[in-house]
Motif scaffolding. Structure first.
Motif, PDB file in Angstrom:
ATOM      1  N   ILE A  41     -48.887  -4.049  13.717  1.00 38.74           N
ATOM      2  CA  ILE A  41     -47.636  -4.756  14.011  1.00 38.74           C
ATOM      3  C   ILE A  41     -46.857  -5.076  12.739  1.00 38.74           C
ATOM      4  O   ILE A  41     -45.995  -5.960  12.749  1.00 38.74           O
ATOM      5  N   ASP A  42     -47.156  -4.368  11.657  1.00 35.90           N
ATOM      6  CA  ASP A  42     -46.330  -4.478  10.448  1.00 35.90           C
ATOM      7  C   ASP A  42     -45.118  -3.575  10.687  1.00 35.90           C
ATOM      8  O   ASP A  42     -45.122  -2.394  10.349  1.00 35.90           O
ATOM      9  N   ILE A  90     -43.456  -5.799  19.677  1.00 42.40           N
ATOM     10  CA  ILE A  90     -44.846  -6.264  19.740  1.00 42.40           C
ATOM     11  C   ILE A  90     -45.257  -6.465  21.198  1.00 42.40           C
ATOM     12  O   ILE A  90     -46.344  -6.047  21.611  1.00 42.40           O
ATOM     13  N   LYS A  91     -44.376  -7.090  21.961  1.00 45.81           N
ATOM     14  CA  LYS A  91     -44.659  -7.286  23.384  1.00 45.81           C
ATOM     15  C   LYS A  91     -44.812  -5.946  24.087  1.00 45.81           C
ATOM     16  O   LYS A  91     -45.706  -5.768  24.936  1.00 45.81           O
ATOM     17  N   ASP A 146     -42.285 -14.465  12.308  1.00 44.47           N
ATOM     18  CA  ASP A 146     -42.026 -13.970  13.660  1.00 44.47           C
ATOM     19  C   ASP A 146     -43.187 -13.190  14.266  1.00 44.47           C
ATOM     20  O   ASP A 146     -43.636 -13.476  15.369  1.00 44.47           O
ATOM     21  N   GLU A 147     -43.641 -12.162  13.535  1.00 44.70           N
ATOM     22  CA  GLU A 147     -44.675 -11.294  14.092  1.00 44.70           C
ATOM     23  C   GLU A 147     -45.951 -12.070  14.417  1.00 44.70           C
ATOM     24  O   GLU A 147     -46.604 -11.834  15.435  1.00 44.70           O
ATOM     25  N   HIS A 148     -46.296 -13.015  13.537  1.00 43.26           N
ATOM     26  CA  HIS A 148     -47.536 -13.770  13.703  1.00 43.26           C
ATOM     27  C   HIS A 148     -47.454 -14.723  14.891  1.00 43.26           C
ATOM     28  O   HIS A 148     -48.371 -14.789  15.719  1.00 43.26           O
ATOM     29  N   LEU A 149     -46.336 -15.443  14.977  1.00 46.18           N
ATOM     30  CA  LEU A 149     -46.140 -16.325  16.124  1.00 46.18           C
ATOM     31  C   LEU A 149     -46.151 -15.530  17.428  1.00 46.18           C
ATOM     32  O   LEU A 149     -46.776 -15.920  18.420  1.00 46.18           O
ATOM     33  N   VAL A 167     -47.446 -12.473  18.210  1.00 47.23           N
ATOM     34  CA  VAL A 167     -48.696 -11.852  18.653  1.00 47.23           C
ATOM     35  C   VAL A 167     -49.691 -12.907  19.122  1.00 47.23           C
ATOM     36  O   VAL A 167     -50.412 -12.709  20.106  1.00 47.23           O
ATOM     37  N   VAL A 168     -49.716 -14.072  18.467  1.00 45.89           N
ATOM     38  CA  VAL A 168     -50.625 -15.133  18.903  1.00 45.89           C
ATOM     39  C   VAL A 168     -50.216 -15.664  20.271  1.00 45.89           C
ATOM     40  O   VAL A 168     -51.051 -15.876  21.162  1.00 45.89           O
ATOM     41  N   GLN A 169     -48.910 -15.850  20.471  1.00 48.37           N
ATOM     42  CA  GLN A 169     -48.448 -16.364  21.749  1.00 48.37           C
ATOM     43  C   GLN A 169     -48.621 -15.352  22.880  1.00 48.37           C
ATOM     44  O   GLN A 169     -49.035 -15.708  23.986  1.00 48.37           O
ATOM     45  N   TYR A 170     -48.325 -14.095  22.612  1.00 46.56           N
ATOM     46  CA  TYR A 170     -48.508 -13.087  23.651  1.00 46.56           C
ATOM     47  C   TYR A 170     -49.988 -12.918  23.997  1.00 46.56           C
ATOM     48  O   TYR A 170     -50.348 -12.740  25.164  1.00 46.56           O
ATOM     49  N   LEU A 171     -50.846 -12.981  22.982  1.00 48.14           N
ATOM     50  CA  LEU A 171     -52.272 -12.815  23.231  1.00 48.14           C
ATOM     51  C   LEU A 171     -52.916 -14.068  23.803  1.00 48.14           C
ATOM     52  O   LEU A 171     -54.101 -14.060  24.139  1.00 48.14           O
ATOM     53  N   SER A 172     -52.132 -15.147  23.909  1.00 51.39           N
ATOM     54  CA  SER A 172     -52.667 -16.344  24.557  1.00 51.39           C
ATOM     55  C   SER A 172     -52.982 -16.071  26.019  1.00 51.39           C
ATOM     56  O   SER A 172     -53.712 -16.833  26.661  1.00 51.39           O
ATOM     57  N   ALA A 173     -52.449 -14.970  26.551  1.00 47.27           N
ATOM     58  CA  ALA A 173     -52.760 -14.571  27.928  1.00 47.27           C
ATOM     59  C   ALA A 173     -54.195 -14.076  28.034  1.00 47.27           C
ATOM     60  O   ALA A 173     -54.743 -13.984  29.136  1.00 47.27           O
TER      61      ALA A 173
END
Length: 322
Positions: free
Chosen positions: A96-97, A157-158, A182-185, A187-193
């Protein structure tokens, strides 16, 4: 939002995980408003969709560092190679870079393209049990610049998480850019699923790297992302002839070992410099298989084993992230 991104949080801050992040009245004038708005909590319907797509992923490991140039992508690639050495394991590596995708080069996949199927985008495979996805596969040339603002990065990323047909995966490794933005926030939020096992944080011994890595550790604490441990790359150089060790990057403040002691974080290991690591990356080869006798290979394998042991012990989620 927390005060790490550029200033103190305002009174009545809704928090970076809120749907009102960056949009509430309290956010007006906050120096972090744009960052929070870009990383606002995903819609519950989106999370449900992501959960469905990623339900067959057993373990997810993020590779992070606050500093660029410390070897995150190299480590991510070798972690993927090391895990995939067990042919019974299915491994996926997500890059995701967005602005600096080096994984296609390191994995020997430059020029490959993503193919669409009825079940979504198909990863590009290095081996039958090692699939890769990167924005680098979507560019017409490896020299093309990706000039995107945060929301567009977040959207890709999504899309990688939602639209790629990962299939049954034992380990999903996520290679990230440097920083805490941005990318870090996203991916962490999307993967919270799903369940994130934790983050591996990469550094080098010198203080100029450590000061940014401390910020990354702080980021992990703030978003409740478990830290598997820290890896110190470029930790000395062992002469292949005389076997004498030299400190190319002196740990003037105690290096990663001292930092980990101070912050109560595990040190997974130290990897010495070996010129062949860079050579293998340029050639798209696995350093682990090309230089099995190297002290660096021994260090990498010990670190990979510790990560596997951690994932096995922390398979069940203890706390929901964001």
């Amino acid at each position: 939002m927390a005060d790490t991104a550029g200033g103190p949080q305002p009174e009545d801050c809704p928090g970076s995980s809120s749907a009102q992040a960056g949009r509430a009245a309290a956010c007006q004038g906050c120096p972090n408003q744009g960052l929070c708005a870009a990383g606002a909590a995903p819609d519950p319907a989106e999370l449900s969709e992501l959960r469905s797509r990623l339900r067959a992923v057993k373990h997810t490991v993020l590779v992070l560092s606050g500093k660029g140039g410390v070897g995150k992508s190299t480590f991510s690639a070798l972690l993927a190679h090391g895990l995939a050495a067990d042919e019974a394991k299915q491994v996926a590596l997500l890059d995701i870079d967005i602005c600096g995708p080096s994984i296609p080069k390191i994995m020997g996949l430059e020029g490959e393209q993503v193919h669409q199927s009825g079940s979504g985008w198909s990863p590009v495979y290095v081996e039958e049990n090692l699939g890769i996805m990167s924005v680098g596969f979507l560019l017409s040339s490896p020299d093309d610049a990706v000039i995107w603002r945060g929301p567009k990065k977040n959207g890709l990323i999504k899309q990688f998480l939602r639209d790629v047909d990962w299939g049954e995966v034992d380990y999903l490794i996520v290679d990230t850019p440097p920083g805490t933005s941005d990318e870090h926030l996203s991916v962490v939020q999307y993967l919270s699923a799903t369940h994130i096992d934790g983050a591996v944080i990469i550094t080098t011994p010198q203080e100029v790297a450590l000061q940014d890595v401390r910020k990354e550790i702080n980021f992990c604490h703030k978003v409740k992302l478990p830290i598997i441990g820290v890896v110190e790359n470029m930790s000395g150089f062992i002469c292949p002839k005389c076997k004498k060790e030299s400190q190319i990057f002196p740990p003037t403040t105690g290096g990663a070992e001292k930092m980990c002691q101070n912050l109560n974080v595990s040190l997974l290991g130290k990897v010495p410099l070996d010129p062949r690591i860079g050579e293998c990356c340029d050639k798209g080869q696995s350093f682990l298989s090309e230089a099995p006798e190297s002290p660096a290979t021994s260090s990498y394998r010990n670190i990979i084993q510790r990560i596997q042991e951690y994932c096995d012990q922390h398979h069940l989620p203890e706390e929901k992230i964001i």
